[in-house]
Design a protein around this motif. Structure first.
Motif, short mmCIF file in Angstrom:
data_model
loop_
_atom_site.label_atom_id
_atom_site.label_comp_id
_atom_site.label_asym_id
_atom_site.label_seq_id
_atom_site.Cartn_x
_atom_site.Cartn_y
_atom_site.Cartn_z
N PRO A 267 -51.72 111.92 39.31
CA PRO A 267 -50.74 112.87 38.37
C PRO A 267 -49.84 112.09 37.71
CG PRO A 267 -51.23 113.74 40.48
CD PRO A 267 -51.94 112.52 40.70
N THR A 268 -49.22 110.81 38.19
CA THR A 268 -48.11 110.15 37.55
C THR A 268 -48.73 109.39 36.38
OG1 THR A 268 -48.85 108.29 38.97
CG2 THR A 268 -46.92 109.98 39.61
N HIS A 269 -50.09 109.49 36.06
CA HIS A 269 -50.87 108.49 34.96
C HIS A 269 -51.41 109.27 34.10
CE1 HIS A 269 -49.30 104.75 36.61
NE2 HIS A 269 -49.50 105.22 37.78
N LEU A 270 -51.29 110.59 33.90
CA LEU A 270 -52.12 111.45 32.93
C LEU A 270 -51.82 111.03 31.61
CD1 LEU A 270 -51.40 115.17 34.40
CD2 LEU A 270 -53.42 113.59 34.81
N ALA A 271 -50.75 110.72 31.08
CA ALA A 271 -50.42 110.32 29.82
C ALA A 271 -51.14 108.92 29.30
CB ALA A 271 -48.84 110.15 29.50
N GLU A 272 -51.17 107.86 30.27
CA GLU A 272 -52.14 106.62 29.89
C GLU A 272 -53.55 107.15 29.70
OE1 GLU A 272 -49.88 107.16 32.57
OE2 GLU A 272 -49.04 105.09 33.04
N VAL A 273 -53.96 108.31 30.32
CA VAL A 273 -55.36 108.49 30.09
C VAL A 273 -55.67 109.36 28.58
CG1 VAL A 273 -57.25 109.65 31.27
CG2 VAL A 273 -56.03 108.19 32.41
N GLN A 274 -54.83 110.14 28.69
CA GLN A 274 -54.62 110.99 27.35
C GLN A 274 -54.40 109.85 26.08
OE1 GLN A 274 -51.41 113.27 28.34
NE2 GLN A 274 -52.82 115.01 29.08
N ALA A 275 -53.99 108.98 26.19
CA ALA A 275 -53.90 108.07 25.21
C ALA A 275 -55.10 107.08 25.04
CB ALA A 275 -52.57 107.03 25.48
N LEU A 276 -55.66 106.79 25.96
CA LEU A 276 -56.88 105.78 25.58
C LEU A 276 -57.98 106.67 25.21
CD1 LEU A 276 -59.23 105.90 28.19
CD2 LEU A 276 -57.43 104.88 29.49
N VAL A 277 -57.84 108.29 25.73
CA VAL A 277 -58.99 108.98 25.08
C VAL A 277 -58.88 109.00 23.58
CG1 VAL A 277 -59.55 111.49 25.13
CG2 VAL A 277 -59.48 110.30 27.28
N ALA A 278 -57.79 109.10 23.34
CA ALA A 278 -57.48 109.15 21.79
C ALA A 278 -57.64 107.81 21.33
CB ALA A 278 -56.03 109.55 21.56
N GLU A 279 -57.25 106.70 21.72
CA GLU A 279 -57.41 105.38 21.15
C GLU A 279 -58.96 104.84 21.13
OE1 GLU A 279 -56.56 100.64 22.31
OE2 GLU A 279 -55.84 102.19 23.41
N TYR A 280 -59.86 105.50 21.99
CA TYR A 280 -61.28 105.10 21.93
C TYR A 280 -62.20 106.16 21.33
CZ TYR A 280 -60.04 100.90 24.69
OH TYR A 280 -59.23 99.79 25.21
N GLY A 281 -61.50 107.29 21.19
CA GLY A 281 -62.33 108.25 20.29
C GLY A 281 -63.17 109.02 21.34
N PHE A 282 -63.06 109.28 22.65
CA PHE A 282 -64.12 109.88 23.63
C PHE A 282 -63.82 111.31 23.42
CE2 PHE A 282 -62.76 106.18 26.28
CZ PHE A 282 -63.98 105.33 25.84
N GLY A 283 -64.65 111.72 22.21
CA GLY A 283 -64.41 113.17 21.81
C GLY A 283 -64.97 114.17 22.87
#
Length: 232
Positions: A58-74
């Protein structure tokens, strides 16, 4: 069942304690990318998978959301807070999924899952199994130990080491966990064992895993992963 959509759920609720980091191990870098990014890429690439859901610390949701956007995991549709335990994270995923979809649960700390393993898990589910696990033969002799003494050995030919993905018809796993809720002694370290215990008549298919599909648990695993990432 052949028309059911396939959802890959990445279980990423672990911490980096045994690796020696404050950062969760799935966010540590291997070959210049977070461990979870390697796993996500495999499911993003797979033609057998329609959607990806991440259950993250829960404390690191933002980091994963950011890398999803960065790497284009659509294919990633949701990044949700994981539970305190693996089973709690699984339950959380089951609650947000609907219908008779097929679900693959994968440890985000296993960065080298292969296209073959993913495809064969889905093929097994579409072929009639409602539960499937990935496993490899045990190369070591397994012994029983009590009070520091060896008390016996097990037949290695009948033993295998479970990996992930583990795949299910969503309805089958929901049924198994519903029965588990009635058991005050319930514990589990993986989802296939829940089906095996509470739906004993449900056959569980086994897909051959890969030695490279190991789980990063401690510091030496990170070094091994870094070495493997340099190989074809």
């Amino acid at each position: 069942m052949s028309a059911s959509r396939v959802v890959a759920v990445l279980l990423a609720g672990g911490t980096g304690t045994r690796v020696g980091h404050e950062l969760p191990k799935q966010l540590l870098e291997v070959a210049g990318r977070p461990v979870i990014a390697h796993a996500l890429e495999a499911f993003q690439r797979s033609g057998a998978v329609d959607e990806i859901v991440v259950m993250m610390t829960p404390t690191h949701l933002a980091e994963v959301q950011a890398l999803v956007a960065e790497y284009g995991f659509g294919k990633v549709t949701r990044v949700l807070p994981g539970g305190d335990t693996r089973t709690a994270s699984t339950r959380g995923a089951l609650e947000v999924l609907e219908g008779d979809c097929l679900v693959l649960f994968h440890d985000a700390a296993r960065p080298f899952v292969t296209d073959r393993i993913i495809a064969e898990c889905v093929d097994a589910l579409r072929g009639g199994y409602r539960a499937v696990t990935t496993a490899i033969d045990s190369a070591d002799t397994i012994v029983t130990v009590r009070d520091g003494l060896m008390t016996g050995s097990l037949d290695r030919s009948c033993l295998a080491r479970c990996q992930t993905p583990q795949g299910f018809a969503r309805t089958a796993l929901v049924e198994a966990y519903s029965l588990a809720d009635e058991d005050p002694s319930f514990t589990a370290t993986d989802d296939a064992s829940v089906v095996a215990r509470y739906l004993p008549d449900e056959p569980i298919g086994v897909v051959t895993g890969d030695a490279r599909n190991f789980k990063i648990t401690d510091a030496v695993d990170l070094r091994i992963a870094e070495a493997l990432s340099d190989r074809p």
